[in-house]
Design an enzyme around this catalytic site. Structure first.
Site, PDB file in Angstrom:
ATOM      1  N   LYS A  78       0.853  -1.198   0.000  1.00 17.73           N
ATOM      2  CA  LYS A  78       0.000   0.000   0.000  1.00 17.73           C
ATOM      3  C   LYS A  78       0.887   1.245   0.000  1.00 17.73           C
ATOM      4  O   LYS A  78       1.900   1.303   0.717  1.00 17.73           O
ATOM      5  CB  LYS A  78      -0.892  -0.024   1.249  1.00 17.73           C
ATOM      6  CG  LYS A  78      -1.914   1.107   1.306  1.00 17.73           C
ATOM      7  CD  LYS A  78      -2.799   0.938   2.545  1.00 17.73           C
ATOM      8  CE  LYS A  78      -3.893   1.994   2.623  1.00 17.73           C
ATOM      9  NZ  LYS A  78      -4.747   1.831   3.829  1.00 17.73           N
ATOM     10  N   SER A 153      -9.652   1.820   2.834  1.00 20.37           N
ATOM     11  CA  SER A 153      -8.822   2.555   1.903  1.00 20.37           C
ATOM     12  C   SER A 153      -7.784   1.704   1.168  1.00 20.37           C
ATOM     13  O   SER A 153      -7.223   2.163   0.175  1.00 20.37           O
ATOM     14  CB  SER A 153      -8.118   3.690   2.650  1.00 20.37           C
ATOM     15  OG  SER A 153      -7.200   3.167   3.589  1.00 20.37           O
ATOM     16  N   SER A 177      -9.696  -0.236   7.007  1.00 15.31           N
ATOM     17  CA  SER A 177      -9.104  -0.143   5.659  1.00 15.31           C
ATOM     18  C   SER A 177      -8.460  -1.408   5.100  1.00 15.31           C
ATOM     19  O   SER A 177      -8.201  -1.485   3.905  1.00 15.31           O
ATOM     20  CB  SER A 177      -8.088   0.991   5.612  1.00 15.31           C
ATOM     21  OG  SER A 177      -8.782   2.204   5.479  1.00 15.31           O
TER      22      SER A 177
HETATM   23  N1  GLN Z   1     -13.257   4.286   6.449  1.00 13.58           N
HETATM   24  C1  GLN Z   1     -12.361   4.652   7.500  1.00 13.58           C
HETATM   25  C2  GLN Z   1     -12.004   6.107   7.373  1.00 13.58           C
HETATM   26  O1  GLN Z   1     -12.348   6.694   6.417  1.00 13.58           O
HETATM   27  C3  GLN Z   1     -11.192   3.748   7.465  1.00 13.58           C
HETATM   28  C4  GLN Z   1      -9.888   4.345   7.204  1.00 13.58           C
HETATM   29  C5  GLN Z   1      -8.737   3.437   7.514  1.00 13.58           C
HETATM   30  O2  GLN Z   1      -8.889   2.378   8.109  1.00 13.58           O
HETATM   31  N2  GLN Z   1      -7.561   3.903   7.122  1.00 13.58           N
HETATM   32  O3  GLN Z   1     -11.419   6.673   8.229  1.00 13.58           O
END
Ligand code: GLN
Length: 495
Positions: A78, A153, A177
Site C-alpha cells: 500500500k 482505503s 481499511s
Molecule cells: N473508512 C475509514 C475512514 O475513512 C477507514 C480508514 C482506515 O482504516 N484507514 O477513516
C-alpha cells in the site's frame, strides 16, 4: 496454472522445488499488471526494474542454499508505507513525487526475507475513506465488477490480490481499511492488534488505531506474512514487547481440524442493524451455521456501546489526523507552492493545492474538536466512550473465544454512489470501527456471494472474526478451519 495464480505459500513451494525462478514469477506478474492495471488502477507505481533486481538477488540467495517463506515471492505494498527507491505518495498530490529516506520497518523485514516488491498500490488519500475513490490519482475498480468500488482505503492492495496482480499484499487499517476492501474484493484481510506490527514508516493517520497487516488469497498466506512483519521495534514505542514464537502462526493453522471447544459470540445488535441487506445477512447466517457444523458453540452476545463506534471514531480520527498532517507544510515535505509570496502563503497555498477535499475536511473537523473550549466536549468525551467500548469487548471476551459477524452491511457499491456524501461514507465503517478503537485483531475472510440490492452480478461477502488482543494465532486457527470447510476463497473474478 499460471505463475500469477499461485498464492504466497504455493509460490514459495514452487521456488523451493525449482519449478520456476523468482525472476520468472516476477515477470509473470509484471506482464499481467501491464495488461490489467490500466483497467483496474490497483497500482500507482509499478517498480519493474527494482522488482526484477530483487528477484534476481532472491534467486541467487536460493542458489546458495538459502530458503525462506518469502524468499523471491512477489508482493504489493500500500502506498502509505515508505520504500527507499520507490516513491511513496499516499495517493496525495502533496506527496506525488515523495522519495522516503528510509524504509518502513515492515519493508526492511520483507527485504531481509527476500520478498520482491512489485510496486505501490492505490488508496484513499492518506487512507481517509472506505472506497479508494478519495485517491488523487483516480479510483481503483473492483475486479469482480469494474463499475463498483473495491472498498477502502487499501482498495489497491485488495484488488491486486483478487485479480492476481501479486501473490499477497500489505495494507493498513485505522478503522477498517484492510477489512473493508477484503470483504468487497473476496480476499483475506487481517487487521492486526494495535502494537503487533511496527508503524515506523507508515504515514500516520490516526496514531492510536493505525496498524499494518496482510491482505492475501488464503489464511495460511496471511500467517506467513504476519510472522515476518510482526514484533517489537525500537522505532515504534507502541509495539508490543513480545515477538510471536518462531513459526507460531504457520503452526497455528495446523492445530485444529474443527472448532470443538470454542465459543463464538454473535453481537445481537449487529444482525438487526438497519441497512444490513438480506443477501449479506443470509451469507453471515450460513457462515454461523458452518461454524456450528465444525463444532463451535455459538451464543448471542451484546456490545451495547459498539453503536457509538462511528461517532467516537469520527471525533478521534480527525483530531489525530489534524495533528499528523500538520507536517505537510510545503517546506519539509512534498508539494511546495512556488508562487507563494510569504511564509503563511506557502502553508496556505501548498496545503490548499496539495490536499484533496476529504483530507481538508478532516483537518478542519479535527482542529475544531481539539480547540480550546471544545476539547472537553468532543475529544475528551470521545475518549471516555472509547474506554466504554473497550470494556464492552473485555466483558464479552470473558465468556467467548471470538466474536463473529458481518464485515459490511452490503456488497461493493457503485463507483460514485457515496463519494459526494461524506456522512454516508463514514457509515460504511459500522462494523469496523469498534475493533479499531479497542485495538483488537480482526480477520475478514470470504464467506460467500450475494447480488447487490439494486441488481447486478454476485459480489463477495466477508465474515469478520474478532479475537482477543495479541491472539492473532487463534484467528488463524479458526479462519483456516472455516476456509477448509468452504470454497468461497477459490472463486476468482473473470477479467
Ligand atoms: N473508512 C475509514 C475512514 O475513512 C477507514 C480508514 C482506515 O482504516 N484507514 O477513516
Amino acid at each position: 496454472m499460471h505463475l500469477y495464480e499461485l498464492d504466497v505459500v504455493a509460490t514459495a513451494e514452487g521456488l523451493r522445488q525449482k519449478e520456476f525462478s523468482s525472476v520468472e514469477a516476477t515477470q509473470a506478474y509484471l506482464e499481467r499488471i501491464d495488461n490489467l492495471n490500466p483497467k483496474l488502477n490497483a497500482y500507482l507505481t509499478v517498480a519493474a526494474a527494482e522488482a526484477l533486481a530483487a528477484a534476481k538477488t532472491a534467486d541467487e540467495r536460493r542458489r546458495r542454499g538459502e530458503d525462506g517463506n518469502l524468499l523471491g515471492v512477489p508482493l504489493a505494498i500500500k502506498d502509505n508505507i515508505t520504500t527507499v527507491g520507490i516513491r511513496t505518495t499516499a495517493a496525495s498530490k502533496i506527496l506525488e513525487n515523495y522519495q522516503s529516506a528510509y524504509d518502513a520497518t515492515v519493508i526492511k523485514k520483507l527485504k531481509d526475507a527476500g520478498a520482491v516488491i512489485l510496486g505501490k498500490t492505490n488508496l484513499d488519500e492518506f487512507a481517509h475513506g472506505a472506497s479508494t475513490e478519495n485517491s488523487a490519482f483516480g479510483p481503483t475498480k473492483n475486479p469482480w465488477d469494474t463499475t463498483r468500488v473495491p472498498g477502502g482505503s487499501s482498495g489497491g492492495s485488495a484488488a491486486a490480490v483478487a485479480s492476481d496482480l501479486c501473490a499477497g499484499a500489505l495494507g493498513s487499517d485505522t478503522g477498517g481499511s484492510i477489512r473493508y476492501p477484503a470483504t468487497f474484493c473476496g480476499v483475506v484481510g487481517l487487521k492486526t492488534s494495535y502494537g503487533r506490527v511496527s508503524r515506523s514508516g507508515l504515514l500516520s493517520m490516526t496514531s492510536s488505531t493505525d496498524v499494518i497487516g496482510p491482505i492475501t488469497k488464503s489464511i495460511h498466506d496471511a500467517a506467513v506474512l504476519l510472522q515476518t512483519i510482526a514484533g517489537p521495534d525500537s522505532l515504534d514505542q507502541t509495539t508490543y514487547p513480545k515477538s510471536p514464537r518462531d513459526n507460531e502462526y504457520a503452526e497455528a493453522i495446523s492445530t485444529r481440524a474443527d472448532l470443538k471447544g470454542l465459543r463464538f459470540g454473535v453481537p445481537k445488535e449487529w444482525l438487526s442493524v438497519g441497512g444490513l441487506t438480506a443477501g449479506v445477512a443470509k451469507m453471515i447466517k450460513e457462515a454461523i451455521g458452518t461454524v456450528q457444523k465444525l463444532g463451535g458453540e455459538v451464543v448471542d452476545v451484546s456490545l451495547p456501546y459498539a453503536k457509538y463506534g462511528i461517532p467516537v471514531y469520527y471525533v478521534i480520527t480527525p483530531s489525530e489526523i489534524s495533528a499528523n498532517l500538520a507536517r505537510y507544510d510545503g517546506i519539509r515535505y512534498g508539494y511546495h507552492a512556488t508562487e507563494a509570496t510569504n511564509l503563511f502563503d506557502v502553508y496556505a497555498k501548498s496545503r490548499g493545492k496539495g490536499f484533496g477535499p476529504e483530507a481538508k475536511r478532516r483537518i478542519m473537523i479535527g482542529t475544531y474538536a481539539l480547540s480550546h473550549g471544545y476539547y472537553d466536549a468532543y475529544y475528551l468525551q470521545a475518549q471516555k466512550v472509547r474506554t466504554i467500548i473497550c470494556q464492552d469487548f473485555d466483558k464479552v471476551f470473558k465468556s467467548v473465544d471470538a466474536i463473529i459477524g458481518p464485515a459490511a452491511p452490503h456488497v461493493a457499491f457503485k463507483l460514485g454512489a457515496k463519494v459526494s456524501d461524506p456522512l454516508k461514507m463514514y457509515l460504511e465503517d459500522i462494523f469496523m470501527s469498534p475493533a479499531s478503537l479497542a485495538g483488537l485483531p480482526s480477520l475478514v475472510l470470504p464467506a460467500g456471494f450475494a447480488k447487490p440490492e439494486e441488481g447486478g452480478e454476485e459480489m463477495p461477502v466477508g465474515l469478520q472474526i474478532i479475537g482477543r488482543r495479541f491472539d492473532e494465532a487463534a484467528l488463524f486457527a479458526i479462519g483456516h478451519c472455516f476456509e477448509q470447510a468452504t470454497e468461497h476463497h477459490i472463486r476468482r473474478p473473470k477479467l
